[in-house]
Design a protein around this motif. Structure first.
Motif, PDB file in Angstrom:
ATOM      1  N   GLU A  10       1.004  -1.225   0.043  1.00 29.95           N
ATOM      2  CA  GLU A  10       0.077   0.111  -0.187  1.00 29.95           C
ATOM      3  C   GLU A  10       1.145   1.204  -0.234  1.00 29.95           C
ATOM      4  OE1 GLU A  10      -1.871  -3.606   1.285  1.00 29.95           O
ATOM      5  OE2 GLU A  10      -0.155  -2.566   2.277  1.00 29.95           O
ATOM      6  N   ASP A  11       2.057   1.602   0.846  1.00 34.64           N
ATOM      7  CA  ASP A  11       3.098   2.477   1.065  1.00 34.64           C
ATOM      8  C   ASP A  11       3.189   2.144  -0.892  1.00 34.64           C
ATOM      9  OD1 ASP A  11       2.379   2.700   4.134  1.00 34.64           O
ATOM     10  OD2 ASP A  11       4.231   1.687   3.886  1.00 34.64           O
ATOM     11  N   TYR A  12       4.144   1.177  -1.493  1.00 39.20           N
ATOM     12  CA  TYR A  12       4.350   1.677  -2.616  1.00 39.20           C
ATOM     13  C   TYR A  12       3.165   1.795  -3.616  1.00 39.20           C
ATOM     14  CZ  TYR A  12       6.137   0.127  -7.261  1.00 39.20           C
ATOM     15  OH  TYR A  12       6.385  -0.186  -8.146  1.00 39.20           O
ATOM     16  N   ALA A  13       2.117   1.375  -3.560  1.00 37.61           N
ATOM     17  CA  ALA A  13       1.265   2.042  -4.575  1.00 37.61           C
ATOM     18  C   ALA A  13       0.818   3.632  -4.029  1.00 37.61           C
ATOM     19  CB  ALA A  13      -0.260   1.242  -4.580  1.00 37.61           C
ATOM     20  N   ALA A  14       0.640   3.441  -3.838  1.00 39.40           N
ATOM     21  CA  ALA A  14       0.695   5.369  -2.698  1.00 39.40           C
ATOM     22  C   ALA A  14       2.338   6.142  -3.222  1.00 39.40           C
ATOM     23  CB  ALA A  14       0.378   5.504  -1.681  1.00 39.40           C
ATOM     24  N   ALA A  15       3.324   6.111  -2.745  1.00 34.39           N
ATOM     25  CA  ALA A  15       3.914   6.672  -3.825  1.00 34.39           C
ATOM     26  C   ALA A  15       4.100   6.504  -4.954  1.00 34.39           C
ATOM     27  CB  ALA A  15       5.553   6.266  -3.094  1.00 34.39           C
ATOM     28  N   ARG A  16       3.875   5.493  -5.422  1.00 35.37           N
ATOM     29  CA  ARG A  16       4.200   5.313  -6.601  1.00 35.37           C
ATOM     30  C   ARG A  16       2.966   6.570  -7.530  1.00 35.37           C
ATOM     31  NH1 ARG A  16       5.688   5.791 -11.218  1.00 35.37           N
ATOM     32  NH2 ARG A  16       5.807   5.073 -12.872  1.00 35.37           N
ATOM     33  N   GLU A  17       1.706   6.769  -7.066  1.00 37.11           N
ATOM     34  CA  GLU A  17       0.683   7.945  -7.436  1.00 37.11           C
ATOM     35  C   GLU A  17       1.024   8.968  -7.788  1.00 37.11           C
ATOM     36  OE1 GLU A  17      -2.761   5.786  -5.365  1.00 37.11           O
ATOM     37  OE2 GLU A  17      -2.836   4.106  -6.389  1.00 37.11           O
ATOM     38  N   ARG A  18       1.844   9.157  -7.020  1.00 42.02           N
ATOM     39  CA  ARG A  18       2.153  11.371  -5.935  1.00 42.02           C
ATOM     40  C   ARG A  18       3.227  11.321  -7.598  1.00 42.02           C
ATOM     41  NH1 ARG A  18       5.102  11.682  -0.243  1.00 42.02           N
ATOM     42  NH2 ARG A  18       5.374  13.427  -1.587  1.00 42.02           N
ATOM     43  N   PRO A  19       2.484  12.861  -7.636  1.00 38.30           N
ATOM     44  CA  PRO A  19       2.989  13.860  -8.876  1.00 38.30           C
ATOM     45  C   PRO A  19       4.724  13.517  -8.977  1.00 38.30           C
ATOM     46  CG  PRO A  19       1.892  15.209  -7.544  1.00 38.30           C
ATOM     47  CD  PRO A  19       1.731  13.615  -6.986  1.00 38.30           C
ATOM     48  N   ALA A  20       5.340  13.687 -10.274  1.00 40.93           N
ATOM     49  CA  ALA A  20       6.514  13.501 -10.049  1.00 40.93           C
ATOM     50  C   ALA A  20       7.066  14.864  -9.547  1.00 40.93           C
ATOM     51  CB  ALA A  20       7.146  13.099 -11.808  1.00 40.93           C
ATOM     52  N   PRO A  21       8.593  15.026  -8.920  1.00 35.93           N
ATOM     53  CA  PRO A  21       8.605  16.359  -8.744  1.00 35.93           C
ATOM     54  C   PRO A  21       8.781  17.607  -9.917  1.00 35.93           C
ATOM     55  CG  PRO A  21      10.347  15.285  -8.434  1.00 35.93           C
ATOM     56  CD  PRO A  21       9.888  14.331  -9.213  1.00 35.93           C
ATOM     57  N   GLU A  22       8.760  18.620  -9.692  1.00 38.06           N
ATOM     58  CA  GLU A  22       8.531  20.093 -10.582  1.00 38.06           C
ATOM     59  C   GLU A  22       9.916  20.337 -10.904  1.00 38.06           C
ATOM     60  OE1 GLU A  22       5.277  23.142 -10.457  1.00 38.06           O
ATOM     61  OE2 GLU A  22       6.350  23.945  -8.927  1.00 38.06           O
ATOM     62  N   ILE A  23      10.281  20.469 -11.584  1.00 34.30           N
ATOM     63  CA  ILE A  23      11.965  20.990 -11.864  1.00 34.30           C
ATOM     64  C   ILE A  23      11.589  21.907 -12.770  1.00 34.30           C
ATOM     65  CG2 ILE A  23      12.715  18.860 -11.379  1.00 34.30           C
ATOM     66  CD1 ILE A  23      12.835  18.863 -14.930  1.00 34.30           C
ATOM     67  N   VAL A  24      12.405  22.248 -13.312  1.00 33.32           N
ATOM     68  CA  VAL A  24      12.605  23.659 -14.163  1.00 33.32           C
ATOM     69  C   VAL A  24      13.367  23.320 -15.325  1.00 33.32           C
ATOM     70  CG1 VAL A  24      13.566  26.234 -15.477  1.00 33.32           C
ATOM     71  CG2 VAL A  24      12.352  25.365 -12.692  1.00 33.32           C
ATOM     72  N   VAL A  25      13.247  23.291 -16.865  1.00 32.55           N
ATOM     73  CA  VAL A  25      13.685  23.038 -17.801  1.00 32.55           C
ATOM     74  C   VAL A  25      14.075  24.213 -18.290  1.00 32.55           C
ATOM     75  CG1 VAL A  25      13.604  21.483 -19.983  1.00 32.55           C
ATOM     76  CG2 VAL A  25      12.704  20.569 -18.263  1.00 32.55           C
ATOM     77  N   GLU A  26      15.033  24.329 -19.465  1.00 30.79           N
ATOM     78  CA  GLU A  26      15.462  25.643 -20.426  1.00 30.79           C
ATOM     79  C   GLU A  26      16.131  24.488 -21.386  1.00 30.79           C
ATOM     80  OE1 GLU A  26      17.223  28.960 -17.814  1.00 30.79           O
ATOM     81  OE2 GLU A  26      18.085  26.846 -17.356  1.00 30.79           O
ATOM     82  N   CYS A  27      15.948  25.206 -22.525  1.00 28.40           N
ATOM     83  CA  CYS A  27      16.931  24.804 -24.398  1.00 28.40           C
ATOM     84  C   CYS A  27      17.136  25.905 -24.519  1.00 28.40           C
ATOM     85  CB  CYS A  27      15.782  24.770 -24.823  1.00 28.40           C
ATOM     86  SG  CYS A  27      14.651  23.166 -24.378  1.00 28.40           S
ATOM     87  N   PHE A  28      18.771  25.357 -24.926  1.00 30.21           N
ATOM     88  CA  PHE A  28      19.909  26.533 -25.503  1.00 30.21           C
ATOM     89  C   PHE A  28      20.215  26.302 -27.027  1.00 30.21           C
ATOM     90  CE2 PHE A  28      20.246  27.332 -20.888  1.00 30.21           C
ATOM     91  CZ  PHE A  28      20.005  28.581 -21.129  1.00 30.21           C
ATOM     92  N   GLY A  29      20.152  27.662 -27.706  1.00 26.42           N
ATOM     93  CA  GLY A  29      21.010  27.431 -28.947  1.00 26.42           C
ATOM     94  C   GLY A  29      19.972  26.890 -30.087  1.00 26.42           C
ATOM     95  N   ALA A  30      20.471  25.817 -30.852  1.00 23.72           N
ATOM     96  CA  ALA A  30      19.569  25.020 -31.420  1.00 23.72           C
ATOM     97  C   ALA A  30      18.683  24.360 -30.908  1.00 23.72           C
ATOM     98  CB  ALA A  30      20.384  24.191 -32.562  1.00 23.72           C
ATOM     99  N   LEU A  31      17.941  24.195 -30.044  1.00 23.17           N
ATOM    100  CA  LEU A  31      17.332  23.170 -29.343  1.00 23.17           C
ATOM    101  C   LEU A  31      15.965  24.290 -28.281  1.00 23.17           C
ATOM    102  CD1 LEU A  31      18.977  20.441 -27.334  1.00 23.17           C
ATOM    103  CD2 LEU A  31      18.283  20.592 -29.512  1.00 23.17           C
ATOM    104  N   ALA A  32      16.172  25.788 -28.497  1.00 22.73           N
ATOM    105  CA  ALA A  32      15.542  27.112 -28.125  1.00 22.73           C
ATOM    106  C   ALA A  32      14.180  26.878 -29.181  1.00 22.73           C
ATOM    107  CB  ALA A  32      16.339  27.849 -27.921  1.00 22.73           C
ATOM    108  N   ARG A  33      14.061  26.269 -30.327  1.00 27.17           N
ATOM    109  CA  ARG A  33      13.482  26.750 -31.498  1.00 27.17           C
ATOM    110  C   ARG A  33      11.853  27.026 -30.816  1.00 27.17           C
ATOM    111  NH1 ARG A  33      14.492  21.238 -32.025  1.00 27.17           N
ATOM    112  NH2 ARG A  33      12.841  19.871 -32.268  1.00 27.17           N
ATOM    113  N   GLY A  34      10.886  27.468 -31.657  1.00 28.08           N
ATOM    114  CA  GLY A  34       9.367  27.559 -31.242  1.00 28.08           C
ATOM    115  C   GLY A  34       9.213  28.291 -29.403  1.00 28.08           C
TER     116      GLY A  34
END
Length: 282
Positions: free
Chosen positions: A198-222
């Motif tokens: 039950e602990d494992y199932a509850a932990a697995r259902e939790r949302p993933a951590p909130e992080i910040v993503v950035e793209c640079f150079g040619a990957l920064a399109r759009g």
């Protein structure tokens, strides 16, 4: 600054879980991979996994070693002794934890290891969320011999070690004096275990951590150059959130320093991931 190590107790077959916890799935990898990789990205020395005799382990992060517990059935302190002995010649202190800690945060590890240094104690024992946490604690690696001697005398409980060495304790308030830890893990979920299905199932259902993503150079399109908050438990998931794949053309910089392509690298709350072309990132 003293070199620090990481020790993960893989454990054997869990009677409560019905199968080894180490191999339980966690966002595309396993609980063991995540715990070992969180340690590896935090400490500046070796990381070892302590396996039960004959235990088959799932895939481990690159560079993580394995040591076999020499005696089965003596409890976690036998594993602690084996892990500390394996790194004693390379590090003065180690963070020791069990494998079933999916919310372990690097800031918690750093707080514990810093407390060990500041107090000069043999062991830094968190008393978090109302319980002593000997399997989320800081140890002097030189304690390996003392623990082995106590085990030989039939003293198998962690509490017996406390009577034979200098132990400093930090409660919730003292732990959370660390501003980074208070910001990223304010309820000290780092010490939460998956002890039952039950602990494992509850932990697995939790949302993933909130992080910040950035793209640079040619990957920064759009407009992807603008920092974006996403939820991702691994580097691969972070790349997918901006429609990228980690291949030989793309690398990621974690928090401005660690450059990697490991799609299974665990991410935690507060992380920033910058994606860039491999020719620009080295």
């Amino acid at each position: 600054m003293q070199t620090t190590a990481g020790v993960v107790l893989a454990g054997g077959r869990s009677t409560r879980m019905g199968r080894p916890k180490a191999g339980l799935e966690w966002h595309g990898s396993t609980l063991l991979y995540r715990t070992a990789a969180v340690l590896a990205r935090t400490v500046d020395g070796p990381v070892v996994v302590v396996a039960a005799p004959g235990q088959e382990l799932p895939e481990l992060p690159a560079g993580v070693g394995v040591v076999e517990d020499p005696v089965e059935g003596l409890g976690p302190m036998q594993g602690v002794a084996a892990g500390l002995a394996a790194v004693e010649d390379r590090a003065a202190a180690a963070f020791v934890c069990s494998t079933d800690m999916p919310f372990l945060h690097p800031d918690f590890i750093r707080r514990v290891l810093r407390g060990l240094t500041e107090t000069g104690a043999d062991m830094l024992l968190p008393v978090a969320r109302g319980f002593r946490q000997p399997l989320a604690a800081g140890y002097r690696t030189a304690l390996a011999g003392l623990i082995t001697d106590l085990l030989a005398e039939g003293e198998l409980r962690p509490g017996m070690l406390f009577k034979h060495c200098d132990v400093a304790e930090l409660d919730d308030a003292r732990l959370l004096e660390d501003t980074a830890l208070a910001r990223h893990d304010p309820t000290l979920e780092s010490v939460v275990n998956a002890n039952t299905p039950e602990d494992y199932a509850a932990a697995r259902e939790r949302p993933a951590p909130e992080i910040v993503v950035e793209c640079f150079g040619a990957l920064a399109r759009g407009g992807r150059h603008r920092p974006r908050k996403v939820r991702a438990a691994t580097l691969g998931a972070a790349a997918a959130s901006v429609e990228l794949a980690l291949d030989r053309y793309i690398v990621a910089a974690l928090n401005g320093d660690q450059v990697t392509r490991d799609a299974l690298l665990p991410l935690v709350s507060g992380d920033t991931v910058a994606f860039l072309s491999a020719d620009a990132g080295g």
